[in-house]
Scaffold this motif. Sequence first.
Motif, PDB file in Angstrom:
ATOM      1  N   LEU A  18     -12.089  18.553   7.844  1.00  0.00           N
ATOM      2  CA  LEU A  18     -12.139  17.182   8.333  1.00  0.00           C
ATOM      3  C   LEU A  18     -10.729  16.637   8.346  1.00  0.00           C
ATOM      4  O   LEU A  18      -9.887  17.046   7.533  1.00  0.00           O
ATOM      5  CB  LEU A  18     -13.005  16.290   7.444  1.00  0.00           C
ATOM      6  N   ARG A  19     -10.483  15.677   9.223  1.00  0.00           N
ATOM      7  CA  ARG A  19      -9.206  14.989   9.258  1.00  0.00           C
ATOM      8  C   ARG A  19      -9.450  13.499   9.107  1.00  0.00           C
ATOM      9  O   ARG A  19     -10.080  12.876   9.968  1.00  0.00           O
ATOM     10  CB  ARG A  19      -8.458  15.256  10.560  1.00  0.00           C
ATOM     11  N   LEU A  20      -8.957  12.935   8.024  1.00  0.00           N
ATOM     12  CA  LEU A  20      -9.076  11.505   7.795  1.00  0.00           C
ATOM     13  C   LEU A  20      -7.860  10.786   8.367  1.00  0.00           C
ATOM     14  O   LEU A  20      -6.750  11.306   8.333  1.00  0.00           O
ATOM     15  CB  LEU A  20      -9.177  11.210   6.298  1.00  0.00           C
ATOM     16  N   SER A  21      -8.097   9.583   8.863  1.00  0.00           N
ATOM     17  CA  SER A  21      -7.025   8.723   9.352  1.00  0.00           C
ATOM     18  C   SER A  21      -7.087   7.386   8.636  1.00  0.00           C
ATOM     19  O   SER A  21      -8.160   6.949   8.213  1.00  0.00           O
ATOM     20  CB  SER A  21      -7.158   8.496  10.857  1.00  0.00           C
ATOM     21  N   CYS A  22      -5.950   6.751   8.532  1.00  0.00           N
ATOM     22  CA  CYS A  22      -5.863   5.419   7.922  1.00  0.00           C
ATOM     23  C   CYS A  22      -4.918   4.596   8.782  1.00  0.00           C
ATOM     24  O   CYS A  22      -3.710   4.844   8.793  1.00  0.00           O
ATOM     25  CB  CYS A  22      -5.354   5.527   6.499  1.00  0.00           C
ATOM     26  N   ALA A  23      -5.471   3.631   9.488  1.00  0.00           N
ATOM     27  CA  ALA A  23      -4.677   2.750  10.343  1.00  0.00           C
ATOM     28  C   ALA A  23      -4.253   1.527   9.551  1.00  0.00           C
ATOM     29  O   ALA A  23      -5.097   0.830   8.981  1.00  0.00           O
ATOM     30  CB  ALA A  23      -5.481   2.341  11.564  1.00  0.00           C
ATOM     31  N   ALA A  24      -2.954   1.264   9.529  1.00  0.00           N
ATOM     32  CA  ALA A  24      -2.408   0.160   8.743  1.00  0.00           C
ATOM     33  C   ALA A  24      -1.895  -0.937   9.665  1.00  0.00           C
ATOM     34  O   ALA A  24      -1.321  -0.664  10.720  1.00  0.00           O
ATOM     35  CB  ALA A  24      -1.278   0.674   7.862  1.00  0.00           C
ATOM     36  N   SER A  25      -2.083  -2.171   9.233  1.00  0.00           N
ATOM     37  CA  SER A  25      -1.587  -3.307  10.009  1.00  0.00           C
ATOM     38  C   SER A  25      -1.293  -4.469   9.084  1.00  0.00           C
ATOM     39  O   SER A  25      -1.715  -4.490   7.934  1.00  0.00           O
ATOM     40  CB  SER A  25      -2.616  -3.729  11.059  1.00  0.00           C
ATOM     41  N   GLY A  26      -0.528  -5.429   9.585  1.00  0.00           N
ATOM     42  CA  GLY A  26      -0.297  -6.655   8.835  1.00  0.00           C
ATOM     43  C   GLY A  26       1.074  -6.778   8.220  1.00  0.00           C
ATOM     44  O   GLY A  26       1.468  -7.862   7.808  1.00  0.00           O
ATOM     45  N   ARG A  27       1.790  -5.680   8.139  1.00  0.00           N
ATOM     46  CA  ARG A  27       3.159  -5.744   7.627  1.00  0.00           C
ATOM     47  C   ARG A  27       3.848  -4.446   7.998  1.00  0.00           C
ATOM     48  O   ARG A  27       3.205  -3.465   8.354  1.00  0.00           O
ATOM     49  CB  ARG A  27       3.218  -5.940   6.121  1.00  0.00           C
ATOM     50  N   THR A  28       5.130  -4.431   7.860  1.00  0.00           N
ATOM     51  CA  THR A  28       5.834  -3.186   8.072  1.00  0.00           C
ATOM     52  C   THR A  28       5.698  -2.298   6.840  1.00  0.00           C
ATOM     53  O   THR A  28       5.755  -2.777   5.709  1.00  0.00           O
ATOM     54  CB  THR A  28       7.328  -3.428   8.360  1.00  0.00           C
ATOM     55  N   PHE A  29       5.471  -1.038   7.074  1.00  0.00           N
ATOM     56  CA  PHE A  29       5.330  -0.102   5.975  1.00  0.00           C
ATOM     57  C   PHE A  29       6.567   0.772   5.819  1.00  0.00           C
ATOM     58  O   PHE A  29       6.528   1.803   5.135  1.00  0.00           O
ATOM     59  CB  PHE A  29       4.065   0.737   6.170  1.00  0.00           C
ATOM     60  N   ASN A  30       7.630   0.319   6.465  1.00  0.00           N
ATOM     61  CA  ASN A  30       8.890   1.039   6.294  1.00  0.00           C
ATOM     62  C   ASN A  30       9.277   1.073   4.830  1.00  0.00           C
ATOM     63  O   ASN A  30       9.178   0.078   4.116  1.00  0.00           O
ATOM     64  CB  ASN A  30      10.004   0.339   7.084  1.00  0.00           C
TER      65      ASN A  30
END
Length: 124
Positions: A18-30
């Motif tokens: 399986l391949r899990l994904s996690c989409a992030a939003s709301g701030r920069t994750f740099n």
Amino acid sequence: QVQLVESGGGLVQAGGSLRLSCAASGRTFNNYAMGWFRQAPGKEREFVAAITWLGINTLYADSVKGRFTISRDNARNTLYLQMNSLKPEDTAVYYCATDRNSAVSTAADEYDYWGQGTQVTVSS
């Protein structure tokens, strides 16, 4: 508002992938490390894998080393977990999280934002 949304969980037979994904939003994750944790029924949440912002450093739990691969696409603000050779003991809810720091960590209290989790079930 920071939001992490996992996807890709499901039911798979032992030995499958399986391949899990996690989409992030709301701030920069740099400059922030990110990680995956999991929690099986009746057990405490446990560390699975973590990765630094540029992907240079990764860290894995011994139980998944050689089977799971963590990666990230910073242009898409997305974290991944490729899971191969799955075992019934990998059954759990999997969570992605952002670290407060740039270094990878196995400690859950080093992570400040968490997703809602995605269920992974491995049948024998």
